[in-house]
Scaffold this motif. Structure first.
Motif: not given
Length: 207
Positions: A67-71, A89-99, A116-118
């Motif tokens: 899981i990546i938590d990136a502002e 390879r592995r599943p990667i989920v990115l949570f970010t505020e960037s659209e 995933i945005v916001a």
């Protein structure tokens, strides 16, 4: 069934910059993510910075998901993740505020399963991760099927070449050449494609 083993990759919060508003927001997001994962019952192996040591740490920890938590722009983070997951390879989920659409496209090309945005809310984390895992498994299945298809086509070409060689050299029909290949494979306890490749290799050596 064991819990999903996860590592979180985010920005390092140090004493020198912890007073910055953006850094405080990042720290709060990281805390919310950790709490959401724990509430959902996931096993958090570590929270790591995206630096040159990340590939070795991932290889050592062997997580089921990253899981990546990136502002904002996660380009640098993704570069390290790509290196870290290149061989396995592995599943990667990115949570970010960037659209930003370009950032999103870059992330998906890099292998991100969910962007995933916001959406960093505790009650959303589990369904998001479930969807990301399902999508990753489907992609891996398709890649495996594609690889198998390419392999079978390559084997078929080898068999056809060897069959043609036997037909020309021994004046056999196509069926006779195929039967001869089968008999040779059975006698040597090899696959049809393996004996065909050996015939072609000998032909190349003898010219």
């Amino acid at each position: 069934m064991r819990n999903l083993r996860i590592i979180i990759v985010n920005t390092v919060i140090t004493a020198a910059n912890a007073g910055d508003v953006a850094q405080r927001a990042q720290a709060a997001r990281a805390q919310a993510l950790r709490e959401g994962l724990q509430e959902a019952g996931y096993d958090i192996l570590a929270s790591l910075p995206a630096d040159m040591y990340l590939p070795d740490q991932i290889a050592q920890l062997q997580p089921d998901m990253i899981i990546i938590d990136a502002e904002s722009d996660a380009r640098d983070v993704l570069e390290h993740i790509v290196v870290a997951t290149r061989d396995e390879r592995r599943p990667i989920v990115l949570f970010t505020e960037s659209e930003d659409e370009q950032s999103m496209e870059q992330a998906m090309r890099a292998g991100v399963s969910a962007y995933i945005v916001a959406g960093l809310k505790a009650d959303r984390i589990k369904p998001v991760l479930n969807v990301a895992l399902a999508r990753f498994k489907q992609e891996q299945k398709l890649l495996t099927e594609l690889s198998d298809t390419k392999h079978k086509l390559a084997e078929r070409k080898v068999i056809e070449r060897a069959k043609g060689l036997l037909m020309a050299r021994h004046r056999l029909t196509e069926d006779q050449a195929y039967q001869k290949l089968r008999n040779m494979a059975m006698n040597k306890n090899l696959k049809l494609a393996e004996i065909a490749q050996r015939i072609l290799d000998v032909e190349d050596l003898l010219g």
